[in-house]
Motif scaffolding. Structure first.
Motif, mmCIF file in Angstrom:
data_model
loop_
_atom_site.group_PDB
_atom_site.id
_atom_site.type_symbol
_atom_site.label_atom_id
_atom_site.label_comp_id
_atom_site.label_asym_id
_atom_site.label_seq_id
_atom_site.Cartn_x
_atom_site.Cartn_y
_atom_site.Cartn_z
ATOM 1 N N GLY A 1 18.555 66.958 -29.299
ATOM 2 C CA GLY A 1 18.638 67.703 -28.044
ATOM 3 C C GLY A 1 18.719 66.781 -26.842
ATOM 4 N N LEU A 2 18.260 67.287 -25.679
ATOM 5 C CA LEU A 2 18.292 66.515 -24.429
ATOM 6 C C LEU A 2 16.980 65.756 -24.231
ATOM 7 N N HIS A 3 17.104 64.484 -23.905
ATOM 8 C CA HIS A 3 15.936 63.656 -23.638
ATOM 9 C C HIS A 3 16.145 62.926 -22.311
ATOM 10 N N LEU A 4 15.101 62.302 -21.814
ATOM 11 C CA LEU A 4 15.197 61.578 -20.541
ATOM 12 C C LEU A 4 14.840 60.109 -20.727
ATOM 13 N N SER A 5 15.562 59.269 -19.989
ATOM 14 C CA SER A 5 15.239 57.851 -19.922
ATOM 15 C C SER A 5 15.071 57.505 -18.440
ATOM 16 N N ILE A 6 13.875 57.083 -18.069
ATOM 17 C CA ILE A 6 13.557 56.803 -16.662
ATOM 18 C C ILE A 6 13.445 55.291 -16.473
ATOM 19 N N LYS A 7 14.205 54.760 -15.523
ATOM 20 C CA LYS A 7 14.203 53.314 -15.280
ATOM 21 C C LYS A 7 13.829 53.019 -13.830
ATOM 22 N N CYS A 8 12.990 52.004 -13.640
ATOM 23 C CA CYS A 8 12.655 51.546 -12.283
ATOM 24 C C CYS A 8 12.207 50.095 -12.344
ATOM 25 N N GLU A 9 12.351 49.395 -11.218
ATOM 26 C CA GLU A 9 11.996 47.972 -11.153
ATOM 27 C C GLU A 9 10.585 47.750 -10.615
ATOM 28 N N ASN A 10 10.049 48.741 -9.940
ATOM 29 C CA ASN A 10 8.723 48.594 -9.347
ATOM 30 C C ASN A 10 7.654 49.050 -10.343
ATOM 31 N N PRO A 11 6.746 48.153 -10.752
ATOM 32 C CA PRO A 11 5.729 48.540 -11.752
ATOM 33 C C PRO A 11 4.797 49.642 -11.253
#
Length: 313
Positions: A41-51
């Motif tokens: 199904g649909l999943h999410l991948s969340i990316k960011c550089e700030n910890p």
């Protein structure tokens, strides 16, 4: 630590009501997440550089939803070598996106959240805080130009953010940069209002202190420059006056001058670097008569006129 990191670090620890947590998370997910389609199904991948931002997202998700998540860290290979924090949500993304107002049964994925997400003012502030956490930046107030911006995925999303800012009387503008629409603030007052709006009160104090200090230094510099300019102007005027009087002496016209003009000539030749005010004081000390700066200037202009006529002859 950059000023942007200071702001993000501060608002990441703000305590929010449940409704505001959803609003902030809505902005974070819309800007930092991407959909992953798999057989499950649909999943999410969340990316960011700030910890700090990554920690905030994880905390909000855990407090409000029961999800299967994992956090990983990727090391960039470019010169900056920043870390990228990746939060993968293996659970079905549809219920989450619906609760965050980002998925409609009739329209599918939305460019900006449904109205219920930001109906309350407190939730609108939290949404703006989330947008800044995801893709916001702010110049240090120590720099010569003030600038705060949030990069958004579409014109529609940018217009939504602009409306939220207008609700709090914050004047913002937009521009295009690559494939992003950027909402930005250039005025110091607007940046202060924004920091207050998103609950970055300590950062606001630091911004205002630096701003006041810099403006004070600039004011002192302008005053110094003004004083120097006036002094240069006075010196040039004195030189011109002395030149006029020397012309009168060379042409033997000094004795023919009226007594009042003679006194002015004598004073200027004696006090060649004195200002008009100082000449007025000297005039009073010698004659016992008061004379204004305009009165003294009028007599100097008469002397200049006489010298001009002699020059023409």
């Amino acid at each position: 630590m950059s000023f942007t990191s200071e702001i993000k670090g501060e608002i990441s620890y703000n305590e929010l009501k449940p409704c505001c947590q959803i609003a902030e998370l809505s902005a974070l997910i819309q800007l930092a997440a991407s959909l992953v389609i798999s057989s499950g199904g649909l999943h999410l991948s969340i990316k960011c550089e700030n910890p700090t931002t990554a920690k905030r997202i994880m905390s909000l998700l855990k407090d409000n939803f029961k999800l299967d998540m994992e956090l990983s860290k990727i090391k960039k290979t470019n010169l900056k070598k920043n870390n990228i924090y990746v939060i993968n949500i293996m659970s079905d993304a549809k219920p989450l996106l619906k609760d965050l107002g980002l998925l409609s049964a009739s329209k599918g994925l939305l460019d900006y959240p449904m109205a219920f997400i930001t109906t309350k003012d407190c939730c609108a502030r939290a949404y703006l805080a989330g947008a800044f956490l995801a893709y916001g930046s702010c110049n240090s107030p120590l720099k010569s130009n003030y600038h705060l911006e949030i990069s958004l995925n579409s014109d529609e999303h940018a217009n939504h953010v602009l409306k939220l800012l207008t609700r709090f009387n914050i004047d913002a503008k937009t521009t295009k940069r690559r494939n992003k629409t950027v909402v930005y603030l250039k005025k110091a007052d607007a940046i202060s209002d924004f920091l207050r709006c998103i609950g970055a009160h300590e950062s606001l104090m630091n911004f205002e202190n630096a701003r006041i200090s810099r403006d004070f230094k600039n004011s002192l510099t302008r005053l110094d420059n003004c004083e120097i300019a006036n002094e240069v102007k006075s010196i040039k005027a004195a030189k011109d006056q002395i030149a006029n009087m020397e012309t009168i002496f060379k042409n033997g016209r000094y004795e023919a001058l009226p007594p009042k003009l003679k006194t002015v000539v004598d004073l200027r030749m004696k006090y060649q670097e004195a200002s008009l005010l100082e000449l007025c004081e000297a005039y009073y000390n010698i004659t016992g008569e008061k004379i204004s700066k305009s009165g003294l200037k009028h007599r100097l202009n008469k002397i200049a006129s006489i010298a001009g006529e002699l020059g023409n002859e």
